[in-house]
Design a protein around this motif. Sequence first.
Motif, PDB file in Angstrom:
ATOM      1  N   TYR A 199      -5.424 -13.723   7.799  1.00 14.50           N
ATOM      2  CA  TYR A 199      -5.119 -12.921   8.990  1.00 14.50           C
ATOM      3  C   TYR A 199      -5.339 -13.772  10.241  1.00 14.50           C
ATOM      4  CZ  TYR A 199      -5.776  -9.311  12.593  1.00 14.50           C
ATOM      5  OH  TYR A 199      -5.704  -8.558  13.749  1.00 14.50           O
ATOM      6  N   SER A 200      -6.475 -14.469  10.288  1.00 13.16           N
ATOM      7  CA  SER A 200      -6.805 -15.294  11.459  1.00 13.16           C
ATOM      8  C   SER A 200      -5.818 -16.438  11.640  1.00 13.16           C
ATOM      9  CB  SER A 200      -8.220 -15.857  11.332  1.00 13.16           C
ATOM     10  OG  SER A 200      -9.147 -14.804  11.303  1.00 13.16           O
ATOM     11  N   SER A 201      -5.361 -17.032  10.533  1.00 12.16           N
ATOM     12  CA  SER A 201      -4.447 -18.172  10.624  1.00 12.16           C
ATOM     13  C   SER A 201      -2.978 -17.781  10.507  1.00 12.16           C
ATOM     14  CB  SER A 201      -4.785 -19.196   9.538  1.00 12.16           C
ATOM     15  OG  SER A 201      -4.588 -18.635   8.252  1.00 12.16           O
ATOM     16  N   CYS A 202      -2.694 -16.466  10.406  1.00 11.79           N
ATOM     17  CA  CYS A 202      -1.320 -15.959  10.247  1.00 11.79           C
ATOM     18  C   CYS A 202      -0.618 -16.611   9.053  1.00 11.79           C
ATOM     19  CB  CYS A 202      -0.506 -16.175  11.525  1.00 11.79           C
ATOM     20  SG  CYS A 202      -0.917 -15.001  12.825  1.00 11.79           S
ATOM     21  N   SER A 203      -1.311 -16.636   7.933  1.00  7.72           N
ATOM     22  CA  SER A 203      -0.758 -17.231   6.720  1.00  7.72           C
ATOM     23  C   SER A 203      -0.540 -16.166   5.653  1.00  7.72           C
ATOM     24  CB  SER A 203      -1.728 -18.296   6.186  1.00  7.72           C
ATOM     25  OG  SER A 203      -1.326 -18.731   4.914  1.00  7.72           O
ATOM     26  N   SER A 204       0.609 -16.278   4.974  1.00  6.30           N
ATOM     27  CA  SER A 204       0.895 -15.373   3.856  1.00  6.30           C
ATOM     28  C   SER A 204       0.737 -16.087   2.517  1.00  6.30           C
ATOM     29  CB  SER A 204       2.321 -14.826   3.977  1.00  6.30           C
ATOM     30  OG  SER A 204       2.434 -13.977   5.090  1.00  6.30           O
ATOM     31  N   SER A 205       0.008 -17.196   2.501  1.00  6.33           N
ATOM     32  CA  SER A 205      -0.090 -17.989   1.276  1.00  6.33           C
ATOM     33  C   SER A 205      -0.934 -17.331   0.189  1.00  6.33           C
ATOM     34  CB  SER A 205      -0.633 -19.388   1.595  1.00  6.33           C
ATOM     35  OG  SER A 205      -1.919 -19.293   2.169  1.00  6.33           O
ATOM     36  N   ASN A 206      -1.872 -16.461   0.551  1.00  2.00           N
ATOM     37  CA  ASN A 206      -2.722 -15.781  -0.437  1.00  2.00           C
ATOM     38  C   ASN A 206      -2.555 -14.276  -0.316  1.00  2.00           C
ATOM     39  OD1 ASN A 206      -4.063 -18.193  -1.427  1.00  2.00           O
ATOM     40  ND2 ASN A 206      -5.033 -18.271   0.594  1.00  2.00           N
ATOM     41  N   CYS A 221       2.896  -9.478   9.695  1.00  2.00           N
ATOM     42  CA  CYS A 221       4.313  -9.568   9.363  1.00  2.00           C
ATOM     43  C   CYS A 221       4.527 -10.962   8.788  1.00  2.00           C
ATOM     44  CB  CYS A 221       5.186  -9.359  10.596  1.00  2.00           C
ATOM     45  SG  CYS A 221       6.959  -9.499  10.208  1.00  2.00           S
ATOM     46  N   GLY A 222       5.204 -11.035   7.638  1.00  2.56           N
ATOM     47  CA  GLY A 222       5.412 -12.312   6.967  1.00  2.56           C
ATOM     48  C   GLY A 222       6.565 -13.128   7.517  1.00  2.56           C
ATOM     49  N   SER A 223       7.350 -12.564   8.432  1.00  2.00           N
ATOM     50  CA  SER A 223       8.467 -13.326   9.008  1.00  2.00           C
ATOM     51  C   SER A 223       7.920 -14.421   9.911  1.00  2.00           C
ATOM     52  CB  SER A 223       9.389 -12.401   9.799  1.00  2.00           C
ATOM     53  OG  SER A 223       9.962 -11.438   8.950  1.00  2.00           O
ATOM     54  N   THR A 224       8.535 -15.590   9.858  1.00  2.00           N
ATOM     55  CA  THR A 224       8.065 -16.759  10.598  1.00  2.00           C
ATOM     56  C   THR A 224       7.904 -16.461  12.087  1.00  2.00           C
ATOM     57  OG1 THR A 224       9.211 -18.183   9.019  1.00  2.00           O
ATOM     58  CG2 THR A 224       8.544 -19.184  11.103  1.00  2.00           C
ATOM     59  N   GLY A 225       6.709 -16.735  12.593  1.00  2.00           N
ATOM     60  CA  GLY A 225       6.400 -16.594  14.011  1.00  2.00           C
ATOM     61  C   GLY A 225       6.017 -15.193  14.465  1.00  2.00           C
ATOM     62  N   HIS A 226       6.239 -14.178  13.662  1.00  2.00           N
ATOM     63  CA  HIS A 226       5.964 -12.795  14.088  1.00  2.00           C
ATOM     64  C   HIS A 226       4.463 -12.531  14.196  1.00  2.00           C
ATOM     65  CE1 HIS A 226      10.162 -11.002  12.978  1.00  2.00           C
ATOM     66  NE2 HIS A 226      10.246 -12.173  13.588  1.00  2.00           N
ATOM     67  N   CYS A 227       3.689 -12.983  13.234  1.00  2.00           N
ATOM     68  CA  CYS A 227       2.240 -12.765  13.279  1.00  2.00           C
ATOM     69  C   CYS A 227       1.638 -13.470  14.490  1.00  2.00           C
ATOM     70  CB  CYS A 227       1.583 -13.262  11.993  1.00  2.00           C
ATOM     71  SG  CYS A 227      -0.225 -13.188  12.021  1.00  2.00           S
ATOM     72  N   SER A 228       2.011 -14.728  14.701  1.00  2.00           N
ATOM     73  CA  SER A 228       1.448 -15.468  15.842  1.00  2.00           C
ATOM     74  C   SER A 228       1.899 -14.867  17.175  1.00  2.00           C
ATOM     75  CB  SER A 228       1.817 -16.950  15.757  1.00  2.00           C
ATOM     76  OG  SER A 228       3.219 -17.107  15.708  1.00  2.00           O
ATOM     77  N   ALA A 229       2.971 -14.085  17.166  1.00  2.00           N
ATOM     78  CA  ALA A 229       3.419 -13.389  18.376  1.00  2.00           C
ATOM     79  C   ALA A 229       2.702 -12.050  18.546  1.00  2.00           C
ATOM     80  CB  ALA A 229       4.932 -13.184  18.337  1.00  2.00           C
ATOM     81  N   GLY A 230       1.784 -11.715  17.630  1.00  2.00           N
ATOM     82  CA  GLY A 230       0.975 -10.503  17.778  1.00  2.00           C
ATOM     83  C   GLY A 230       1.238  -9.422  16.760  1.00  2.00           C
ATOM     84  N   MET A 231       2.113  -9.668  15.800  1.00  2.00           N
ATOM     85  CA  MET A 231       2.444  -8.641  14.809  1.00  2.00           C
ATOM     86  C   MET A 231       1.444  -8.714  13.653  1.00  2.00           C
ATOM     87  SD  MET A 231       6.267  -7.824  13.656  1.00  2.00           S
ATOM     88  CE  MET A 231       6.640  -6.416  12.662  1.00  2.00           C
ATOM     89  N   LYS A 232       0.215  -8.267  13.956  1.00  2.00           N
ATOM     90  CA  LYS A 232      -0.877  -8.275  12.992  1.00  2.00           C
ATOM     91  C   LYS A 232      -1.810  -7.120  13.301  1.00  2.00           C
ATOM     92  CE  LYS A 232      -3.803 -11.812  13.857  1.00  2.00           C
ATOM     93  NZ  LYS A 232      -4.250 -13.196  14.111  1.00  2.00           N
ATOM     94  N   LEU A 233      -2.429  -6.584  12.266  1.00  2.00           N
ATOM     95  CA  LEU A 233      -3.272  -5.404  12.426  1.00  2.00           C
ATOM     96  C   LEU A 233      -4.485  -5.509  11.516  1.00  2.00           C
ATOM     97  CD1 LEU A 233      -3.789  -2.415  13.363  1.00  2.00           C
ATOM     98  CD2 LEU A 233      -2.327  -1.720  11.452  1.00  2.00           C
ATOM     99  N   ALA A 234      -5.674  -5.377  12.100  1.00  2.00           N
ATOM    100  CA  ALA A 234      -6.923  -5.301  11.342  1.00  2.00           C
ATOM    101  C   ALA A 234      -7.413  -3.858  11.429  1.00  2.00           C
ATOM    102  CB  ALA A 234      -7.966  -6.254  11.918  1.00  2.00           C
ATOM    103  N   VAL A 235      -7.691  -3.259  10.282  1.00  2.00           N
ATOM    104  CA  VAL A 235      -8.072  -1.847  10.230  1.00  2.00           C
ATOM    105  C   VAL A 235      -9.464  -1.711   9.611  1.00  2.00           C
ATOM    106  CG1 VAL A 235      -7.456   0.429   9.321  1.00  2.00           C
ATOM    107  CG2 VAL A 235      -5.668  -1.163   9.983  1.00  2.00           C
ATOM    108  N   PRO A 236     -10.486  -1.408  10.437  1.00  2.00           N
ATOM    109  CA  PRO A 236     -11.823  -1.169   9.880  1.00  2.00           C
ATOM    110  C   PRO A 236     -11.887   0.241   9.284  1.00  2.00           C
ATOM    111  CG  PRO A 236     -11.872  -1.017  12.274  1.00  2.00           C
ATOM    112  CD  PRO A 236     -10.467  -1.374  11.886  1.00  2.00           C
ATOM    113  N   VAL A 237     -12.190   0.331   8.000  1.00  2.00           N
ATOM    114  CA  VAL A 237     -12.191   1.609   7.287  1.00  2.00           C
ATOM    115  C   VAL A 237     -13.626   2.008   6.971  1.00  2.00           C
ATOM    116  CG1 VAL A 237     -11.326   2.879   5.289  1.00  2.00           C
ATOM    117  CG2 VAL A 237      -9.971   1.007   6.259  1.00  2.00           C
ATOM    118  N   SER A 238     -14.020   3.187   7.423  1.00  2.00           N
ATOM    119  CA  SER A 238     -15.359   3.720   7.152  1.00  2.00           C
ATOM    120  C   SER A 238     -15.323   4.606   5.921  1.00  2.00           C
ATOM    121  CB  SER A 238     -15.850   4.557   8.339  1.00  2.00           C
ATOM    122  OG  SER A 238     -15.871   3.781   9.505  1.00  2.00           O
TER     123      SER A 238
END
Length: 199
Positions: free
Chosen positions: A71-78, A102-119
């Motif tokens: 998530y931090s590195s915007c990688s879909s390798s794992n 988002c796995g599309s090239t450049g989308h994650c680094s452009a902000g298309m990422k979401l971290a969801v803390p679940v209680s």
Amino acid sequence: MASVVALLVIATALVAAPVYGKDYVVGESQGWTSSVDYTTWAKDKTFVVGDTLTFQYGSFHSVDEVGESDYSSCSSSNLIQSYSDQNTKITLSKAGTRYFICGSTGHCSAGMKLAVPVSAASSATPTTPATTPATPSDNTPSTTPKTSTPSGSPATEAAPPKATTTSKSTTNTNGAMESGPIKGLLVGVLATLGLAFMG
């Protein structure tokens, strides 16, 4: 015997009454796209086990669930899981933080990422008495009436009216009924089953 089986089915259904979580449409009306700040979107929300996330997006996007480092590195390798059906519903089934990009090239680094803390879902139910005294109506007399007695006997007061009790059912914050009434019904069903087996 058929009635015993029917009662067992009813008892099982009552015990396994579902608890419904909240459904969050990620990005709300804008959906899963590169024009939304998902950190801000998630900031004021409380996600608990049983809630669902619905991702709505176009064919040039995907929803990839990854670990924290990817998530931090915007990688879909794992990848943990990848979705591309354009209307993805994910149930938050356990406590902890879930990470989506988002796995599309450049989308994650452009902000298309979401971290969801679940209680963890709250299992505590409010403690309310099973019965409460009924509220007196407006036409209740303020004094206890006297009863008439035969001559020669002293007048006695009538016994005050007894308070009636009412069952109180409550709803939890998710809109599901609390288990008090269900437990009572279940006890009745189990008692009926016991009588059926004895008779």
